[in-house]
Design an enzyme around this catalytic site. Structure first.
Site, PDB file in Angstrom:
ATOM      1  N   SER A  20       0.813  -1.378   0.108  1.00 22.93           N
ATOM      2  CA  SER A  20       0.102  -0.113   0.058  1.00 22.93           C
ATOM      3  C   SER A  20       0.835   1.232  -0.091  1.00 22.93           C
ATOM      4  CB  SER A  20      -0.870   0.178   1.386  1.00 22.93           C
ATOM      5  OG  SER A  20      -1.722  -1.028   1.304  1.00 22.93           O
ATOM      6  N   GLY A  91      -5.884  -3.828  -7.695  1.00 29.22           N
ATOM      7  CA  GLY A  91      -7.100  -3.067  -7.504  1.00 29.22           C
ATOM      8  C   GLY A  91      -6.517  -1.706  -6.978  1.00 29.22           C
ATOM      9  N   ARG A 119     -13.579  -6.798 -10.951  1.00 31.89           N
ATOM     10  CA  ARG A 119     -13.861  -6.144  -9.777  1.00 31.89           C
ATOM     11  C   ARG A 119     -14.625  -4.689  -9.786  1.00 31.89           C
ATOM     12  NH1 ARG A 119      -8.206  -6.669  -6.559  1.00 31.89           N
ATOM     13  NH2 ARG A 119      -9.510  -5.973  -4.988  1.00 31.89           N
ATOM     14  N   ASP A 308      -6.888  -8.471   4.377  1.00 32.19           N
ATOM     15  CA  ASP A 308      -5.853  -9.292   3.489  1.00 32.19           C
ATOM     16  C   ASP A 308      -5.208 -10.723   4.200  1.00 32.19           C
ATOM     17  OD1 ASP A 308      -6.290  -7.263   1.545  1.00 32.19           O
ATOM     18  OD2 ASP A 308      -4.575  -6.321   1.890  1.00 32.19           O
ATOM     19  N   LYS A 335     -12.344  -9.504  -3.635  1.00 37.36           N
ATOM     20  CA  LYS A 335     -10.781  -9.344  -3.746  1.00 37.36           C
ATOM     21  C   LYS A 335     -10.484 -10.114  -5.148  1.00 37.36           C
ATOM     22  CE  LYS A 335     -10.361  -7.149  -0.187  1.00 37.36           C
ATOM     23  NZ  LYS A 335      -9.693  -5.713  -0.202  1.00 37.36           N
TER      24      LYS A 335
HETATM   25  C1  S3P Z   1      -5.638  -1.236   0.058  1.00 37.04           C
HETATM   26  C2  S3P Z   1      -6.555  -1.479   0.485  1.00 37.04           C
HETATM   27  C3  S3P Z   1      -7.459  -2.727   0.921  1.00 37.04           C
HETATM   28  C4  S3P Z   1      -6.737  -3.897   0.673  1.00 37.04           C
HETATM   29  C5  S3P Z   1      -5.737  -3.900  -0.600  1.00 37.04           C
HETATM   30  C6  S3P Z   1      -4.941  -2.696  -0.447  1.00 37.04           C
HETATM   31  C7  S3P Z   1      -4.850  -0.151  -0.308  1.00 37.04           C
HETATM   32  O1  S3P Z   1      -8.518  -2.752  -0.210  1.00 37.04           O
HETATM   33  O2  S3P Z   1      -7.264  -5.100   0.529  1.00 37.04           O
HETATM   34  O3  S3P Z   1      -4.897  -5.111  -0.774  1.00 37.04           O
HETATM   35  O4  S3P Z   1      -3.694  -0.066  -0.561  1.00 37.04           O
HETATM   36  O5  S3P Z   1      -5.526   0.716  -0.223  1.00 37.04           O
HETATM   37  P1  S3P Z   1     -10.042  -2.365  -0.059  1.00 37.04           P
HETATM   38  O6  S3P Z   1      -9.677  -0.786   0.027  1.00 37.04           O
HETATM   39  O7  S3P Z   1     -10.790  -2.549  -1.022  1.00 37.04           O
HETATM   40  O8  S3P Z   1     -10.447  -2.803   1.187  1.00 37.04           O
END
Ligand code: S3P
Length: 421
Positions: A20, A91, A119, A308, A335
């Protein structure tokens, strides 16, 4: 691939940088003024996709083993890409880019791999449209027409740092003060990084506000190790006999430490030491040794703090005595794959007593587990969780499409085999 088994897990390891934070460092580095150095950047496929997208928008990014250097061009410095922006399996890249690109003065098209195209994107396109964005489609490919944006106050209906961040990034380009009210607290790396870079951003409980047009200043980022990657080895250390693993320099931001709370509740032998702050983020060394785990209950506002980690927590639950109940985790269905279904189907193959529920699962742990031919669903966290599970199963196991671990943890198997020597 047949999964080679190790006899024990012992030693000190450093898992790769936080996914992240690595994404955000490249994105914010691209739109700030000055040169951003990023150390311990995660060179996984997801974050490399982010680098690729920004290069396509005219940002010079140098990559070496030691560091990444992003030559920022300021808030309005991105240029129209000549090609479609390809976000691969990521994502975070896809949703954050929607927010960042909505307020540019050029048009873009974003798409990713087969999983990304399934997604849901409405969760970001809806609030962005309320800000004046023009984005076509609820799924990738998305066509984004750069438009003038205005501030909104948005009450989120799901806990998602990707959605929150997309709105905050759009807020940088909007007139007025944008407010996001979260339903549950999600990871707050964006807020911490933007605040260090001089953005006009404020957090008050579940509410975050940001005002547009303030110039961002380049920072040096030292990315901590990803607790989501450390989690695989925390669980391995706890469930394998004769084991003790120390994970160095792990990020323990309170919005990410659900697994630590769950481990405490399960009775894990765990020490958290050498706590310090790097780049506004708390980090620590985490040592886990062989434990008699017991089942636990996981639900509510704990879920975004470990979303996660649920596949690997499910592995811990399979080897714990008693029942583990995971509720309110319906986000797992959207996911990289439907992780509730994937966990339940794969766990059943090897004899684990697991029941799928609408929003999670129930695992009756402590039963014999045997090897199986597992499917990864091309999902990195499923593949690594199953590789840990395979270590404890009686007999041989295989996992398909194993190279997907490179999405977040290149070198996962090297680390695994190193601690088994
Ligand atoms: C993330 C937020 C989460 C997490 C993803 C990384 C991010 O997703 O599951 O692996 O870096 O902001 P969501 O915002 O869909 O919960």
């Amino acid at each position: 691939m047949i999964i080679k088994k190790i006899p024990f897990a012992r030693g000190e390891i450093t898992v790769p940088g936080d996914k992240s934070i690595s994404h955000r460092a490249v994105m914010l580095g691209s739109i700030c003024s000055g040169t951003t150095e990023i150390y311990n950047f995660l060179s996984g496929a997801d974050c490399l996709a982010t680098i690729d997208c920004f290069r396509k928008m005219g940002i010079d990014i140098s990559v070496s083993e030691e560091k990444i250097i992003v030559f920022g061009k300021g808030l309005k410095g991105l240029s129209k890409p000549e090609q479609v922006l390809y976000t691969a399996n990521s994502g975070t890249t896809t949703r954050l880019l929607c927010g960042l690109l909505a307020g540019q003065d050029f048009d873009t098209v974003i798409t990713g791999d087969e999983s990304i195209q399934k997604r849901p994107m409405r969760r970001v396109t809806e609030p962005l449209s309320l800000m004046g964005a023009r984005i076509d489609g609820d799924f990738c490919p998305l066509s984004i027409k750069g438009s003038p944006l205005h501030a909104i106050t948005y009450n989120m209906s799901i806990a998602s740092a990707q959605v929150k961040t997309a709105i905050l990034l759009a807020g940088l380009y909007a007139e007025g003060t944008t407010v996001v009210n979260e339903i549950e607290k999600s990871r707050d790396h964006t807020e911490l990084m933007l605040s260090a870079m001089g953005a006009d951003i404020r957090t008050n409980g579940l509410s975050v506000s940001i005002s547009g047009a303030r110039k961002l200043q380049a920072q040096k980022f030292e990315v901590c190790s990803d607790i989501s990657s450390a989690a695989f080895f925390m669980v391995l250390g706890a469930i394998m006999p004769n084991s003790e693993i120390t994970l160095k320099n792990v990020g323990i931001n309170g919005t990410r430490t659900g697994i630590i709370d769950v481990f405490r509740a399960m009775g894990a032998n765990m020490r958290i030491e050498n706590i310090r702050v790097i780049n506004n983020e708390p980090v620590a060394d985490i040592t886990v040794s062989t434990s008699d785990l017991k089942g636990t209950a996981i639900s509510g506002d704990m879920i975004p703090r470990l979303i996660d980690e649920i596949p690997i927590i499910a592995v811990a639950a399979a080897f714990a005595s008693g029942k583990t109940v995971i509720k309110n985790a319906e986000e797992l269905k959207v996911k990289e794959t439907n992780r509730i279904r994937a966990i339940v189907d794969e766990f059943k193959k090897c004899g684990i007593d697991i029941t799928e529920t609408d929003d999670g699962m129930i695992i009756n742990g402590g039963k014999p587990v045997f090897g199986a031919d597992f499917k990864s669903y091309n999902d990195h966290r499923m593949a690594m969780s199953l590789a840990v599970l395979a270590q404890m199963a009686d007999g041989e196991s295989s996992i398909d499409n194993i190279s997907c671990v490179d999405v977040s943890f290149p070198g996962f198997f090297d680390v695994l085999y190193k601690i088994g020597k």
